[in-house]
Design a protein around this motif. Sequence first.
Motif, PDB file in Angstrom:
ATOM      1  N   LYS A 133      47.488   0.760 -22.728  1.00  0.00           N
ATOM      2  CA  LYS A 133      47.124  -0.648 -22.857  1.00  0.00           C
ATOM      3  C   LYS A 133      47.374  -1.127 -24.287  1.00  0.00           C
ATOM      4  O   LYS A 133      47.895  -2.228 -24.507  1.00  0.00           O
ATOM      5  CB  LYS A 133      45.642  -0.814 -22.478  1.00  0.00           C
ATOM      6  N   PHE A 135      49.505   0.059 -26.459  1.00  0.00           N
ATOM      7  CA  PHE A 135      50.949  -0.051 -26.685  1.00  0.00           C
ATOM      8  C   PHE A 135      51.518  -1.287 -25.986  1.00  0.00           C
ATOM      9  O   PHE A 135      52.382  -1.969 -26.520  1.00  0.00           O
ATOM     10  CB  PHE A 135      51.655   1.215 -26.185  1.00  0.00           C
ATOM     11  N   LYS A 136      51.015  -1.556 -24.779  1.00  0.00           N
ATOM     12  CA  LYS A 136      51.532  -2.709 -24.047  1.00  0.00           C
ATOM     13  C   LYS A 136      51.161  -4.009 -24.759  1.00  0.00           C
ATOM     14  O   LYS A 136      51.957  -4.933 -24.866  1.00  0.00           O
ATOM     15  CB  LYS A 136      50.983  -2.710 -22.615  1.00  0.00           C
ATOM     16  N   ASN A 137      49.923  -4.065 -25.259  1.00  0.00           N
ATOM     17  CA  ASN A 137      49.491  -5.254 -25.998  1.00  0.00           C
ATOM     18  C   ASN A 137      50.369  -5.516 -27.209  1.00  0.00           C
ATOM     19  O   ASN A 137      50.568  -6.655 -27.611  1.00  0.00           O
ATOM     20  CB  ASN A 137      48.049  -5.093 -26.463  1.00  0.00           C
ATOM     21  N   LYS A 138      50.852  -4.440 -27.807  1.00  0.00           N
ATOM     22  CA  LYS A 138      51.695  -4.573 -29.001  1.00  0.00           C
ATOM     23  C   LYS A 138      53.165  -4.719 -28.649  1.00  0.00           C
ATOM     24  O   LYS A 138      54.018  -4.788 -29.532  1.00  0.00           O
ATOM     25  CB  LYS A 138      51.519  -3.353 -29.917  1.00  0.00           C
ATOM     26  N   GLY A 139      53.472  -4.724 -27.346  1.00  0.00           N
ATOM     27  CA  GLY A 139      54.858  -4.903 -26.924  1.00  0.00           C
ATOM     28  C   GLY A 139      55.705  -3.655 -27.064  1.00  0.00           C
ATOM     29  O   GLY A 139      56.932  -3.728 -26.985  1.00  0.00           O
ATOM     30  N   VAL A 140      55.066  -2.510 -27.278  1.00  0.00           N
ATOM     31  CA  VAL A 140      55.830  -1.268 -27.435  1.00  0.00           C
ATOM     32  C   VAL A 140      56.417  -0.850 -26.081  1.00  0.00           C
ATOM     33  O   VAL A 140      55.723  -0.861 -25.063  1.00  0.00           O
ATOM     34  CB  VAL A 140      54.918  -0.145 -27.983  1.00  0.00           C
ATOM     35  N   ALA A 141      57.687  -0.517 -26.093  1.00  0.00           N
ATOM     36  CA  ALA A 141      58.349  -0.096 -24.852  1.00  0.00           C
ATOM     37  C   ALA A 141      57.689   1.170 -24.316  1.00  0.00           C
ATOM     38  O   ALA A 141      57.278   2.043 -25.085  1.00  0.00           O
ATOM     39  CB  ALA A 141      59.826   0.164 -25.128  1.00  0.00           C
TER      40      ALA A 141
ATOM     41  N   GLY B  12      54.392  -8.080 -25.311  1.00  0.00           N
ATOM     42  CA  GLY B  12      53.906  -7.189 -24.277  1.00  0.00           C
ATOM     43  C   GLY B  12      53.410  -7.867 -23.022  1.00  0.00           C
ATOM     44  O   GLY B  12      54.157  -8.547 -22.343  1.00  0.00           O
ATOM     45  N   VAL B  67      59.524   1.532 -30.613  1.00  0.00           N
ATOM     46  CA  VAL B  67      60.466   0.493 -30.190  1.00  0.00           C
ATOM     47  C   VAL B  67      59.649  -0.624 -29.561  1.00  0.00           C
ATOM     48  O   VAL B  67      58.940  -0.393 -28.582  1.00  0.00           O
ATOM     49  CB  VAL B  67      61.503   1.052 -29.191  1.00  0.00           C
ATOM     50  N   LYS B  69      59.246  -4.568 -27.937  1.00  0.00           N
ATOM     51  CA  LYS B  69      59.935  -5.681 -27.279  1.00  0.00           C
ATOM     52  C   LYS B  69      59.104  -6.933 -27.469  1.00  0.00           C
ATOM     53  O   LYS B  69      57.887  -6.873 -27.316  1.00  0.00           O
ATOM     54  CB  LYS B  69      60.056  -5.444 -25.771  1.00  0.00           C
TER      55      LYS B  69
END
Lengths: 200, 164
Positions: A133, A135-141, B12, B67, B69
């Motif tokens: 979560k 990582f997703k919040n930070k836009g990390v692939a 994200g 990485v 996005k």
Amino acid sequence: MNTQVANTDMDQWLSQKLDELLPSKLQEIESNKTPSMAIIATKGTLDWAYPPFILASTASALGWDTSIFFTFYGLLLLKKDIPSQVSPLGNPAMPMKMPFGPKWFQDFNWPMPNLLMAGIPGFEKVATGLMKKTFKNKGVATVEELRDLCLEADVNMVACQMTVDVFGFDSSEFIPEVTDYVGATYFLPVAQKSDVCLFI
Amino acid sequence: MEQSHILNLSIGDTVPARRLSASAHAGRVNLKGKEVLIEVSADAVRAASDSRLPVLAELELYFSCLVRKQLRFREINGVQPQNENSSRVFPGLYAAFRAVTTSHCSVADVGDKPPVETMPVCQPERFVPDWIRIDYRAGQWLGEYGYARKYRQRLPAHPNRSHP
């Protein structure tokens, strides 16, 4: 005698010419060479799943020839659905922060005693969810996306055949893009010729 | 291409699929030679048509210790926005792909002027994503993009459901 003198002159001339031409020629060869990288991926936890794919995708973006040899627990990164989880237990450097709520709540680093992390069933699943979560919040692939990027960029992915046998895996469990199932004798020459070789 | 102020920034899961507004436009856009599936919500279509200037949705792929996005939205002024770097989604909305890198790592650095520079990517089409979703909510542009080889294989032959 005259032949010896002629040969010596020839050697001197050749040596002088080589001194003149060789540096620029070697420089030309070096500048035209495509850099290469060989990675040996040995770990299958979520936090260690990122480095090989990040480095490989970045190298490929720069036009490098890149190969990854997946062995031991790293083999899990080639599964069709990557089962990687993260364990904060025994990993004191891992910050325990919440990916939701007000900023002060997110900034708070939760002190988690080892006893708690080891004793609560499902703690690893919760930690894995929180990391994903965050990582997703930070836009990390995601790891899956990074692997897709690597495949799209023609990163050569090979699996350790011995590990497959030892752990009782079947090749049908892995993505079909795995180039080959090989041993160390295959990959060591690849690593030897690479400009960069990393053990992760 | 001259670009004016950044409208806003999203990263994200700002627009997870379950909360995405009903798609008003679904189609493909060509970025760096690759066909990308794009879905735009009705509010976003309306916002683009109401906008004084064309809006550029820049798909930024940030190569660093991780990485990252993100979609950056900018109003464009000056010259015709469609060029080799950007493609028209529909009148008023353009999309572009840009790989960037920086000398130091800070995934939380999302200010107006992030310390990034364009990365010279070999064969950039290989790093162009497979799908884009764009929404407009409470006066803000939102969006996300992603990669999925499986998803790419499932792309319909004629995905244009409607056009604004």
